[in-house]
Design a protein around this motif. Structure first.
Motif, mmCIF file in Angstrom:
data_model
loop_
_atom_site.group_PDB
_atom_site.id
_atom_site.type_symbol
_atom_site.label_atom_id
_atom_site.label_comp_id
_atom_site.label_asym_id
_atom_site.label_seq_id
_atom_site.Cartn_x
_atom_site.Cartn_y
_atom_site.Cartn_z
ATOM 1 N N ALA A 67 25.475 47.459 16.186
ATOM 2 C CA ALA A 67 25.431 47.813 14.762
ATOM 3 C C ALA A 67 25.728 46.615 13.876
ATOM 4 O O ALA A 67 25.025 46.366 12.888
ATOM 5 C CB ALA A 67 26.429 48.941 14.484
ATOM 6 N N LEU A 68 26.750 45.853 14.218
ATOM 7 C CA LEU A 68 27.138 44.711 13.385
ATOM 8 C C LEU A 68 26.193 43.537 13.546
ATOM 9 O O LEU A 68 26.172 42.635 12.699
ATOM 10 C CB LEU A 68 28.567 44.282 13.720
ATOM 11 N N SER A 69 25.387 43.535 14.621
ATOM 12 C CA SER A 69 24.437 42.436 14.808
ATOM 13 C C SER A 69 23.341 42.457 13.753
ATOM 14 O O SER A 69 22.770 41.405 13.431
ATOM 15 C CB SER A 69 23.803 42.517 16.203
ATOM 16 N N PHE A 70 23.048 43.627 13.177
ATOM 17 C CA PHE A 70 21.996 43.718 12.168
ATOM 18 C C PHE A 70 22.359 42.975 10.877
ATOM 19 O O PHE A 70 21.585 42.133 10.412
ATOM 20 C CB PHE A 70 21.653 45.185 11.886
ATOM 21 N N PRO A 71 23.529 43.257 10.243
ATOM 22 C CA PRO A 71 23.872 42.469 9.041
ATOM 23 C C PRO A 71 24.102 40.999 9.345
ATOM 24 O O PRO A 71 23.804 40.137 8.509
ATOM 25 C CB PRO A 71 25.150 43.147 8.521
ATOM 26 N N VAL A 72 24.625 40.669 10.547
ATOM 27 C CA VAL A 72 24.830 39.264 10.913
ATOM 28 C C VAL A 72 23.480 38.558 11.022
ATOM 29 O O VAL A 72 23.286 37.459 10.491
ATOM 30 C CB VAL A 72 25.608 39.148 12.240
ATOM 31 N N ALA A 73 22.514 39.188 11.715
ATOM 32 C CA ALA A 73 21.191 38.600 11.884
ATOM 33 C C ALA A 73 20.478 38.471 10.539
ATOM 34 O O ALA A 73 19.837 37.448 10.257
ATOM 35 C CB ALA A 73 20.358 39.448 12.844
ATOM 36 N N TYR A 74 20.605 39.510 9.700
ATOM 37 C CA TYR A 74 19.949 39.475 8.389
ATOM 38 C C TYR A 74 20.507 38.344 7.528
ATOM 39 O O TYR A 74 19.760 37.588 6.907
ATOM 40 C CB TYR A 74 20.137 40.814 7.676
ATOM 41 N N GLY A 75 21.849 38.211 7.518
ATOM 42 C CA GLY A 75 22.470 37.143 6.745
ATOM 43 C C GLY A 75 22.081 35.773 7.265
ATOM 44 O O GLY A 75 21.832 34.847 6.477
ATOM 45 N N LYS B 252 20.043 27.350 1.869
ATOM 46 C CA LYS B 252 21.027 27.135 0.802
ATOM 47 C C LYS B 252 22.286 27.923 1.114
ATOM 48 O O LYS B 252 22.211 29.116 1.426
ATOM 49 C CB LYS B 252 20.446 27.572 -0.550
ATOM 50 N N PHE B 253 23.444 27.258 1.036
ATOM 51 C CA PHE B 253 24.714 27.937 1.284
ATOM 52 C C PHE B 253 25.047 28.828 0.101
ATOM 53 O O PHE B 253 24.946 28.430 -1.048
ATOM 54 C CB PHE B 253 25.835 26.922 1.498
ATOM 55 N N ASN B 254 25.455 30.044 0.394
ATOM 56 C CA ASN B 254 25.824 31.017 -0.630
ATOM 57 C C ASN B 254 27.232 31.513 -0.334
ATOM 58 O O ASN B 254 27.483 32.107 0.721
ATOM 59 C CB ASN B 254 24.826 32.186 -0.643
ATOM 60 N N PHE B 255 28.159 31.265 -1.256
ATOM 61 C CA PHE B 255 29.564 31.607 -1.046
ATOM 62 C C PHE B 255 29.755 33.101 -0.803
ATOM 63 O O PHE B 255 30.464 33.514 0.121
ATOM 64 C CB PHE B 255 30.382 31.154 -2.258
ATOM 65 N N ILE B 256 29.090 33.918 -1.605
ATOM 66 C CA ILE B 256 29.242 35.365 -1.474
ATOM 67 C C ILE B 256 28.634 35.850 -0.160
ATOM 68 O O ILE B 256 29.209 36.700 0.528
ATOM 69 C CB ILE B 256 28.605 36.087 -2.678
ATOM 70 N N ALA B 257 27.469 35.292 0.210
ATOM 71 C CA ALA B 257 26.840 35.660 1.478
ATOM 72 C C ALA B 257 27.731 35.256 2.652
ATOM 73 O O ALA B 257 27.839 35.983 3.643
ATOM 74 C CB ALA B 257 25.474 34.998 1.605
ATOM 75 N N ALA B 258 28.385 34.089 2.515
ATOM 76 C CA ALA B 258 29.292 33.622 3.574
ATOM 77 C C ALA B 258 30.479 34.568 3.723
ATOM 78 O O ALA B 258 30.897 34.882 4.847
ATOM 79 C CB ALA B 258 29.775 32.210 3.259
ATOM 80 N N LEU B 259 31.024 35.054 2.601
ATOM 81 C CA LEU B 259 32.119 36.025 2.667
ATOM 82 C C LEU B 259 31.672 37.327 3.322
ATOM 83 O O LEU B 259 32.416 37.945 4.083
ATOM 84 C CB LEU B 259 32.655 36.308 1.257
ATOM 85 N N GLY B 260 30.436 37.735 3.017
ATOM 86 C CA GLY B 260 29.895 38.936 3.644
ATOM 87 C C GLY B 260 29.775 38.773 5.150
ATOM 88 O O GLY B 260 30.084 39.695 5.920
ATOM 89 N N PHE B 261 29.337 37.584 5.580
ATOM 90 C CA PHE B 261 29.221 37.271 7.005
ATOM 91 C C PHE B 261 30.600 37.333 7.675
ATOM 92 O O PHE B 261 30.757 37.936 8.740
ATOM 93 C CB PHE B 261 28.616 35.879 7.163
ATOM 94 N N VAL B 262 31.608 36.727 7.030
ATOM 95 C CA VAL B 262 32.975 36.753 7.555
ATOM 96 C C VAL B 262 33.496 38.184 7.603
ATOM 97 O O VAL B 262 34.185 38.581 8.558
ATOM 98 C CB VAL B 262 33.898 35.870 6.692
ATOM 99 N N SER B 263 33.156 38.982 6.598
ATOM 100 C CA SER B 263 33.597 40.376 6.542
ATOM 101 C C SER B 263 33.087 41.160 7.745
ATOM 102 O O SER B 263 33.826 41.944 8.356
ATOM 103 C CB SER B 263 33.103 41.031 5.247
ATOM 104 N N VAL B 264 31.814 40.950 8.083
ATOM 105 C CA VAL B 264 31.228 41.642 9.233
ATOM 106 C C VAL B 264 31.937 41.234 10.522
ATOM 107 O O VAL B 264 32.257 42.069 11.381
ATOM 108 C CB VAL B 264 29.717 41.350 9.328
#
Length: 232
Positions: free
Chosen positions: A44-52, A61-73
């Protein structure tokens, strides 16, 4: 032609890969007769990780908010796999939007508040004309206060998200981590977070953009087509 290579995300795929598919897997396949608690959580968690990850590769391009989302997952996965107390999940859910809101608030006291970068820039607005009209009308300081207020309002949307995330996680996820019930509740929390938190937050942000647009029109007497860059 624009030289930027950044591609816009498809909102439908974003919701599908980050919300609906993970939620469905966690709620329907966590039992021992299917994937089991550990494998279902990983899948289940592989889907948001793969998408990000794909978004990062595609936009380069590095995105701070996207990086936080990745860490959250990753933190969510860690809490489930390590079978930590569910209070850590509630704290984690509150922490991510809380950090973003704090960053937005801190930017208010810098030379470049975040809302100024998001809205008051040459990509979105006809900046030279707007600044000229603000000088002519003597509304430069008044508009600076408008941007300052919008930054406070923007930070408040993340404060709302932080509180609601904590409340939702505390209310829904009550089973011990590492169990099928925990996975099912995690799926429900992910699914419910969209209508309960994400949509209200987006509406609040749209309200902030509307507020800034009205202030620009009021202070410059410009029409909407003069305020925004026209698509070519």
């Amino acid at each position: 032609m624009s030289s930027t290579n950044t591609k816009k995300s498809n909102p439908l795929f974003e919701i599908l890969f980050n919300v609906f598919i993970p939620s469905f897997i966690l709620m329907k396949f966590s039992g021992d007769e299917h994937l089991g608690t550990v494998l279902s959580l990983v899948v289940a968690l592989s889907f948001p990780v793969a998408y990000g990850g794909l978004e990062l590769i595609r936009n380069k391009k590095f995105n701070f908010i996207a990086a936080l989302g990745f860490v959250s997952v990753l933190l969510t996965g860690g809490i489930g796999l390590l079978e930590l107390d569910t209070r850590w999940l509630a704290l984690k859910e509150a922490l991510i939007p809380g950090l973003i809101g704090t960053a937005v608030l801190v930017s208010t006291f810098t030379r470049h508040p975040l809302m100024q970068k998001l809205i008051f820039n040459k990509t979105v607005l006809n900046l030279s004309l707007i600044e000229e009209r603000l000088r002519e009308s003597g509304n430069e300081k008044a508009f600076d206060r408008c941007l300052m207020n919008s930054n406070y309002l923007f930070a408040s949307t993340f404060a709302f998200s932080s509180v609601m995330n904590y409340a939702l996680a505390t209310y829904i996820v009550t089973s011990p981590a590492g169990t099928a019930a925990f996975n099912e509740e995690l799926g429900k929390m992910t699914l419910y977070s969209y209508p309960v938190i994400a949509i209200p937050s987006m509406l609040m942000m749209l309200g902030i953009f509307y507020y800034v647009w009205r202030q620009i029109r009021s202070m410059t007497s410009l029409e909407t087509e003069q305020i925004f860059h026209q698509a070519k």
